[in-house]
Motif scaffolding. Structure first.
Motif, mmCIF file in Angstrom:
data_model
loop_
_atom_site.group_PDB
_atom_site.id
_atom_site.type_symbol
_atom_site.label_atom_id
_atom_site.label_comp_id
_atom_site.label_asym_id
_atom_site.label_seq_id
_atom_site.Cartn_x
_atom_site.Cartn_y
_atom_site.Cartn_z
ATOM 1 N N TRP A 1 0.834 -1.198 0.000
ATOM 2 C CA TRP A 1 0.000 0.000 0.000
ATOM 3 C C TRP A 1 0.872 1.253 0.000
ATOM 4 O O TRP A 1 0.627 2.207 -0.740
ATOM 5 N N LYS A 2 1.916 1.235 0.819
ATOM 6 C CA LYS A 2 2.800 2.389 0.916
ATOM 7 C C LYS A 2 3.612 2.588 -0.355
ATOM 8 O O LYS A 2 3.747 3.714 -0.855
ATOM 9 N N ILE A 3 4.135 1.498 -0.927
ATOM 10 C CA ILE A 3 4.974 1.632 -2.117
ATOM 11 C C ILE A 3 4.152 2.102 -3.313
ATOM 12 O O ILE A 3 4.636 2.871 -4.157
ATOM 13 N N VAL A 4 2.893 1.693 -3.413
ATOM 14 C CA VAL A 4 2.014 2.172 -4.478
ATOM 15 C C VAL A 4 1.737 3.659 -4.282
ATOM 16 O O VAL A 4 1.741 4.449 -5.239
ATOM 17 N N ALA A 5 1.516 4.065 -3.023
ATOM 18 C CA ALA A 5 1.283 5.486 -2.725
ATOM 19 C C ALA A 5 2.515 6.320 -3.054
ATOM 20 O O ALA A 5 2.409 7.431 -3.595
ATOM 21 N N LEU A 6 3.703 5.799 -2.750
ATOM 22 C CA LEU A 6 4.937 6.509 -3.077
ATOM 23 C C LEU A 6 5.098 6.665 -4.580
ATOM 24 O O LEU A 6 5.572 7.700 -5.068
ATOM 25 N N SER A 7 4.686 5.647 -5.321
ATOM 26 C CA SER A 7 4.734 5.735 -6.779
ATOM 27 C C SER A 7 3.797 6.824 -7.281
ATOM 28 O O SER A 7 4.148 7.578 -8.205
ATOM 29 N N MET A 8 2.633 6.929 -6.681
ATOM 30 C CA MET A 8 1.683 7.963 -7.071
ATOM 31 C C MET A 8 2.231 9.351 -6.750
ATOM 32 O O MET A 8 2.099 10.287 -7.546
ATOM 33 N N GLU A 9 2.857 9.485 -5.595
ATOM 34 C CA GLU A 9 3.416 10.775 -5.186
ATOM 35 C C GLU A 9 4.603 11.176 -6.055
ATOM 36 O O GLU A 9 4.944 12.352 -6.162
ATOM 37 N N PRO B 1 -0.382 -1.400 -13.025
ATOM 38 C CA PRO B 1 0.062 -0.505 -14.101
ATOM 39 C C PRO B 1 1.587 -0.511 -14.208
ATOM 40 O O PRO B 1 2.296 -0.681 -13.212
ATOM 41 N N MET B 2 2.073 -0.317 -15.419
ATOM 42 C CA MET B 2 3.511 -0.345 -15.650
ATOM 43 C C MET B 2 4.231 0.689 -14.790
ATOM 44 O O MET B 2 5.343 0.456 -14.303
ATOM 45 N N LYS B 3 3.603 1.839 -14.575
ATOM 46 C CA LYS B 3 4.219 2.896 -13.771
ATOM 47 C C LYS B 3 4.512 2.410 -12.355
ATOM 48 O O LYS B 3 5.618 2.586 -11.838
ATOM 49 N N GLU B 4 3.526 1.788 -11.721
ATOM 50 C CA GLU B 4 3.716 1.277 -10.366
ATOM 51 C C GLU B 4 4.726 0.126 -10.356
ATOM 52 O O GLU B 4 5.545 0.006 -9.446
ATOM 53 N N MET B 5 4.657 -0.736 -11.361
ATOM 54 C CA MET B 5 5.561 -1.877 -11.413
ATOM 55 C C MET B 5 7.007 -1.432 -11.554
ATOM 56 O O MET B 5 7.913 -1.958 -10.886
ATOM 57 N N ASN B 6 7.259 -0.448 -12.423
ATOM 58 C CA ASN B 6 8.616 0.052 -12.594
ATOM 59 C C ASN B 6 9.127 0.729 -11.333
ATOM 60 O O ASN B 6 10.309 0.612 -10.984
ATOM 61 N N ILE C 1 8.224 -0.024 -8.251
ATOM 62 C CA ILE C 1 8.509 -1.095 -7.293
ATOM 63 C C ILE C 1 9.866 -1.724 -7.587
ATOM 64 O O ILE C 1 10.673 -1.960 -6.682
ATOM 65 N N GLU C 2 10.145 -1.978 -8.858
ATOM 66 C CA GLU C 2 11.415 -2.604 -9.217
ATOM 67 C C GLU C 2 12.598 -1.682 -8.973
ATOM 68 O O GLU C 2 13.717 -2.134 -8.725
ATOM 69 N N SER C 3 12.360 -0.362 -9.034
ATOM 70 C CA SER C 3 13.441 0.601 -8.824
ATOM 71 C C SER C 3 13.697 0.876 -7.344
ATOM 72 O O SER C 3 14.843 1.067 -6.933
ATOM 73 N N HIS C 4 12.634 0.882 -6.542
ATOM 74 C CA HIS C 4 12.754 1.300 -5.146
ATOM 75 C C HIS C 4 12.563 0.174 -4.131
ATOM 76 O O HIS C 4 12.778 0.388 -2.941
ATOM 77 N N MET D 1 13.069 -6.282 -1.942
ATOM 78 C CA MET D 1 11.885 -7.026 -1.510
ATOM 79 C C MET D 1 11.348 -7.909 -2.637
ATOM 80 O O MET D 1 11.116 -9.103 -2.462
ATOM 81 N N PHE D 2 11.150 -7.320 -3.799
ATOM 82 C CA PHE D 2 10.573 -8.027 -4.930
ATOM 83 C C PHE D 2 11.679 -8.404 -5.924
ATOM 84 O O PHE D 2 12.218 -7.532 -6.607
ATOM 85 N N LYS D 3 11.974 -9.683 -5.992
ATOM 86 C CA LYS D 3 13.027 -10.161 -6.881
ATOM 87 C C LYS D 3 12.392 -10.953 -8.020
ATOM 88 O O LYS D 3 11.587 -11.869 -7.784
ATOM 89 N N PRO D 4 12.749 -10.625 -9.274
ATOM 90 C CA PRO D 4 12.138 -11.307 -10.429
ATOM 91 C C PRO D 4 12.323 -12.815 -10.362
ATOM 92 O O PRO D 4 13.427 -13.307 -10.105
ATOM 93 N N LEU D 5 11.243 -13.536 -10.575
ATOM 94 C CA LEU D 5 11.301 -14.998 -10.558
ATOM 95 C C LEU D 5 12.007 -15.488 -11.820
ATOM 96 O O LEU D 5 11.691 -15.048 -12.925
ATOM 97 N N ASP D 6 12.967 -16.394 -11.663
ATOM 98 C CA ASP D 6 13.680 -16.920 -12.825
ATOM 99 C C ASP D 6 13.938 -18.409 -12.650
ATOM 100 O O ASP D 6 13.629 -18.999 -11.607
ATOM 101 N N ALA D 7 14.516 -19.014 -13.676
ATOM 102 C CA ALA D 7 14.778 -20.461 -13.661
ATOM 103 C C ALA D 7 15.750 -20.846 -12.570
ATOM 104 O O ALA D 7 15.662 -21.939 -11.998
#
Length: 323
Positions: free
Chosen positions: A129-137, A298-303, A305-308, A312-318
């Motif tokens: 919730w906080k990280i999405v809000a930070l993206s909006m701000e 949305p791509m904006k929020e996803m990018n 999250i990946e930047s900041h 916490m969120f690590k891309p799933l890979d093989a």
């Protein structure tokens, strides 16, 4: 259903469910039972379709607080946003991450700083919730409303105090037995709040939908409106809203075996044309302490999250799946 055979010899099984007919619990029940049948084993749980166990009271009665959870659905007169604008920033995309158990414990500790221990789900929801809000701000959506909702299963709650037989019947019920309480805050306010303060907000709105009385009220409320489409109140407007659903107790990894060994990976998927934001937590196939997290945002929020929040969120890979 679709089965895709890979060149390496692996198989991908895909099942599409309509949420108006079945929730995630029911979908997991179906796939688990299907796997048992393919192994020539008797189903460990036979699905129940007895709608009478969810019959409304007579006369129907419910608390006005149900109006804070669900509303009548009104189709939008125009799209909530133009996904072609802003370089595609508002286009919703799908991504899958894993979160290490150590990070989950750390977030849970921060969310519990006010002296009251919060669950991992409450802590994770607060962080999201906080990280999405930070993206909006960080964009042109500053100081706008930001909503988060949590899916709550009512099966165990509706059987409280009614004996073992009712408990088993509810546990095997196939359909939808969900409530979706939510919280609403402005992004600027969430930016300035501590994680423990946000966790208190999450805990408080979640508690309103964790009782037997709430689900009995919800049955009555829905009965009076059963001919009309309903929607979680968080998604009744065009404000930024994210639904969080927990699937960490589902048997996707530990028991799912179609006869050639346990599945390597399982996840949900939301069609790209769906305009609602959805996040689901799932058990990890490689580490019992980790989580797999599916996101439809949305791509904006996803990018953002990946930047900041890449810690916490690590891309799933093989490599993580060890395949």
């Amino acid at each position: 259903m679709q089965v895709t055979e890979l060149k390496c010899g692996g198989i991908v099984i895909g099942c599409m469910f309509d949420h108006r007919a079945a929730d995630g619990y029911s979908a997991n029940m179906f796939i688990s039972t299907w796997a048992e049948i393919t192994r020539s084993e008797p189903p460990s749980m036979l699905p129940s379709f007895q709608r009478s166990i969810l019959k409304p009271r007579c006369p129907t009665t419910y608390s006005p607080s149900i109006g804070n959870v669900f509303a009548l659905f009104e189709p939008p007169t125009k799209p909530a946003h133009d996904q072609n604008n802003n370089n595609g920033d508002h286009m919703l995309i799908n991504r899958v991450y894993y979160i290490e158990g150590e990070q989950l414990n750390r977030v849970q500790l921060l969310a519990s700083e006010n002296g009251r221990k919060r669950s991992k789900l409450e802590a994770f929801t607060s962080f999201l919730w906080k990280i999405v809000a930070l993206s909006m701000e960080d964009s042109d959506d500053c100081n706008k409303m930001c909503n988060v909702a949590l899916a709550v299963d009512g099966r165990s709650r509706l059987s409280q105090g009614d004996g073992e037989e009712k408990e088993k019947l509810m546990a095997s019920h196939f359909g939808n037995v969900l409530s979706m309480p939510s919280g609403s805050k402005r992004s600027k306010e969430l930016k300035e709040m501590s994680l423990s303060g946000i966790a208190t907000e999450v805990h408080d709105f979640l508690q309103t939908a964790t009782t037997k009385d709430h689900f009995l009220d919800l049955i009555d409320w829905v009965e009076e409106r059963r001919s009309k489409p309903l929607v979680a109140i968080a998604f009744a407007s065009k404000e930024m809203s994210v639904m969080v659903s927990s699937g960490t107790r589902f048997h996707i990894m530990d028991k799912m075996d179609f006869g050639w060994g346990k599945v390597v990976f399982g996840s949900c998927h939301v069609p790209s044309d769906r305009t609602d934001c959805y996040v689901m937590t799932l058990p990890s196939p490689t580490n019992n302490n980790d989580w797999i997290v599916y996101m439809h945002l949305p791509m904006k929020e996803m990018n953002y999250i990946e930047s900041h929040a890449r810690h916490m969120f690590k891309p799933l890979d093989a490599a993580y799946l060890k395949i």
